[in-house]
Motif scaffolding. Structure first.
Motif, PDB file in Angstrom:
ATOM      1  N   GLU A 125      -1.249   0.506  -1.700  1.00  0.00           N
ATOM      2  CA  GLU A 125      -0.762   0.875  -3.034  1.00  0.00           C
ATOM      3  C   GLU A 125      -1.675   0.308  -4.118  1.00  0.00           C
ATOM      4  O   GLU A 125      -1.983   0.975  -5.112  1.00  0.00           O
ATOM      5  N   LYS A 128      -5.103   2.361  -3.889  1.00  0.00           N
ATOM      6  CA  LYS A 128      -5.010   3.771  -3.534  1.00  0.00           C
ATOM      7  C   LYS A 128      -6.082   4.599  -4.243  1.00  0.00           C
ATOM      8  O   LYS A 128      -6.760   5.423  -3.610  1.00  0.00           O
ATOM      9  N   ASP A 150       2.332   2.462  11.820  1.00  0.00           N
ATOM     10  CA  ASP A 150       2.963   2.572  10.499  1.00  0.00           C
ATOM     11  C   ASP A 150       2.356   1.563   9.526  1.00  0.00           C
ATOM     12  O   ASP A 150       2.101   1.873   8.356  1.00  0.00           O
ATOM     13  N   GLY A 154       0.247   3.197   6.723  1.00  0.00           N
ATOM     14  CA  GLY A 154       1.154   3.266   5.582  1.00  0.00           C
ATOM     15  C   GLY A 154       1.739   4.659   5.430  1.00  0.00           C
ATOM     16  O   GLY A 154       2.050   5.339   6.409  1.00  0.00           O
ATOM     17  N   ARG A 155       1.849   5.113   4.184  1.00  0.00           N
ATOM     18  CA  ARG A 155       2.392   6.451   3.914  1.00  0.00           C
ATOM     19  C   ARG A 155       1.303   7.520   4.027  1.00  0.00           C
ATOM     20  O   ARG A 155       1.566   8.704   3.841  1.00  0.00           O
ATOM     21  N   ARG A 156       0.090   7.094   4.287  1.00  0.00           N
ATOM     22  CA  ARG A 156      -1.068   7.978   4.465  1.00  0.00           C
ATOM     23  C   ARG A 156      -1.456   8.712   3.187  1.00  0.00           C
ATOM     24  O   ARG A 156      -2.274   9.636   3.222  1.00  0.00           O
ATOM     25  N   ASP A 157      -0.854   8.344   2.050  1.00  0.00           N
ATOM     26  CA  ASP A 157      -1.199   9.004   0.795  1.00  0.00           C
ATOM     27  C   ASP A 157      -2.476   8.434   0.187  1.00  0.00           C
ATOM     28  O   ASP A 157      -2.911   8.860  -0.893  1.00  0.00           O
TER      29      ASP A 157
END
Length: 506
Positions: A125, A128, A150, A154-157
């Motif tokens: 985050e 990013k 995971d 992470g959220r892969r964003d």
């Protein structure tokens, strides 16, 4: 945390994998070109647009880590940002190590030698925007839990479109819903196996060894034993390097009983991560290797109001996903190395939580002084899970005490069979039961008793969990008296029991 280079958490590519166990530097690989080509085809940037996540799976020791290192050497030149995170299984257990922080710092440290993050913050985050500036090439090696994936992705964003990520694991189930495609690392073929073994077992001066022909014949036995397993071939080559022919022969005899410690230790890491139920299932399956898949699943199943929910179905699937067994042509198979490993584990009575469930198959553990006595050596009755007596190994008559099975409340498999002659044989290995036998077995799934001397099964025998009953060539006249619950009974073999009058007497 200040990171100066990837090597803070990514071991040098020239580590112990490039050394023989005799101490010499040896890092040549065999069969790698074809493996790399097949894997690269799944990663191809021209063929596959967008971000691509590939799973690389295979049994422990099959060469996944070596393949990952070779892939990283070649593909790091294709991306400005790249990282190989290795030994994730081990590093995830270190409370002082933050895997996400290590990955982010590695990717960004190539551009900023003073880059650092705070372990209390989410690095994905925090950075990013910077991460999204470039495509990345990331390899995650030795993943053993879904939580590790995971944590690392992470959220892969934060992943720039067109990136390539490779996840190497011995558990295929971890890649479900995560990867776009999967590459399974197969065993080496005979030619590559022979080259790999010879590379580690012989030196240049061995070419003039007067006993070269004998060594070549023994080499074939090693190749047959390892069945294309690279780690086994490499370790055995190192162990046999510069040794005599007699030492080679002795080593092969030992291997027939148990794997080399180094090979076993690799399997044990996967075994130790199993639940106690899966540990028992793995050791049980070793007793029924090459049997029909439906048969094995039925034996492993726990009674349930809904047969379709039997946990055995997930046990076979889970162990297959972890490459500890495989299902081929409708049968459950186990690699010879894993089979030897399982046998050795069972001899040690080694299962989770101090549980010492045992499956007994060695003659010396079952018969002593002409009597069937599995409770010798202070064996507790409740710890006996299986008895597999091969009557071909019994040369004389044997006696069985009427109360021998009385306290074996957890006995699941009772099998008196003949591996040399599964049907009728002219042998003198009769089992004598002087007194009326007690058989209060409620947990038994498999009851095989070739040439059973009983006229009927004892009244206290409860087949409530029985799946397979085989009393062929027996003295049986009827199975038992009265009604008994046989809800799970699927297979019955009473062939050539010529005295059989009725199956059940009401």
């Amino acid at each position: 945390m200040v990171v100066g280079s990837q090597n803070v958490f990514v071991d040098s590519l020239e580590n112990s994998d490039s050394k023989t166990f005799s101490g010499g530097e040896k890092h040549q690989t065999f069969g790698m070109e074809q493996r790399l080509k097949e894997l690269e085809d799944k990663l191809d940037c021209d063929k596959h647009k967008g971000t691509r996540i590939i799973g690389v799976v295979g049994m422990p020791g099959i060469g996944k880590t070596t393949l990952m290192k070779e892939l990283f050497k070649k593909w790091q030149r294709k991306f400005m940002r790249h990282a190989l995170v290795d030994k994730i299984r081990v590093k995830s257990k270190d409370l002082e190590v933050s895997l996400p922080t290590l990955l982010v710092e590695s990717l960004l440290s190539l551009e900023d030698q003073h880059h650092h993050t705070d372990n209390g913050e989410d690095p994905f985050e925090m950075y990013k925007n910077r991460l999204l500036e470039r495509k990345v090439f990331v390899i995650l090696d030795e993943v053993s839990k879904k939580e590790q994936i995971d944590a690392l992705l992470g959220r892969r964003d934060w992943i720039h479109e067109g990136s390539r990520i490779v996840i190497a694991t011995s558990d295929m189930s971890l890649t479900n819903g995560v990867v776009d495609d999967t590459y399974t690392v197969q065993s080496l073929d005979h030619g590559d196996s022979l080259q790999l073994f010879h590379y580690h077992a012989f030196s240049d001066d061995d070419q003039v060894n007067p006993r070269k022909e004998e060594f070549m014949k023994l080499s074939e036995k090693v190749i047959n034993y390892a069945r294309g397993h690279p780690l086994a071939l490499k370790m055995l080559g190192g162990e046999l390097h510069k040794q005599s022919v007699d030492h080679w022969k002795s080593k092969l005899e030992i291997l027939a009983q148990s794997p080399s410690p180094g090979i076993g230790s690799v399997f044990k890491m996967s075994y130790d991560e199993l639940s106690s139920e899966l540990k028992d299932a793995f050791l049980d399956i070793a007793c029924f290797r090459s049997q029909d898949k439906d048969y094995v699943e039925s034996l492993l199943a726990s009674p349930s109001p809904d047969p379709g929910s039997a946990e055995a179905l997930s046990a076979v699937k889970a162990l297959s996903d972890k490459f500890l067994i495989n299902t081929s042509d409708g049968r459950v198979e186990m690699h010879d190395l894993l089979y030897s490993f399982s046998r050795e584990l069972d001899l040690k009575g080694s299962t989770q939580g101090g549980n010492r469930n045992r499956r007994l198959w060695l003659l010396k553990d079952i018969i002593k002084g002409g009597e069937i006595n599995v409770l010798q050596n202070k064996m507790k009755p409740a710890n006996v899970r299986g008895i597999f007596l091969d009557l071909s190994e019994v040369k004389d008559e044997t006696k069985l005490d009427c109360d021998h099975f009385k306290k074996m409340r957890n006995l699941r498999y009772l099998k008196f069979y003949n591996s040399h002659c599964p049907q009728e044989c002219k042998t003198n290995n009769r089992i004598n039961i002087p007194d009326e036998l007690n058989l209060p077995l409620e947990e038994v799934r498999c009851l095989h008793w070739l040439k059973c001397p009983l006229e009927k099964l004892p009244n206290d025998f409860n087949p409530v969990n029985l799946v397979d009953l085989n009393l062929s060539y027996s003295e049986i006249k009827q199975l038992w008296e009265g009604d008994k619950d046989i809800s799970f009974l699927k297979w019955v073999d009473l062939n050539h029991s010529t005295k059989l009058v009725r199956v059940i007497k009401g």
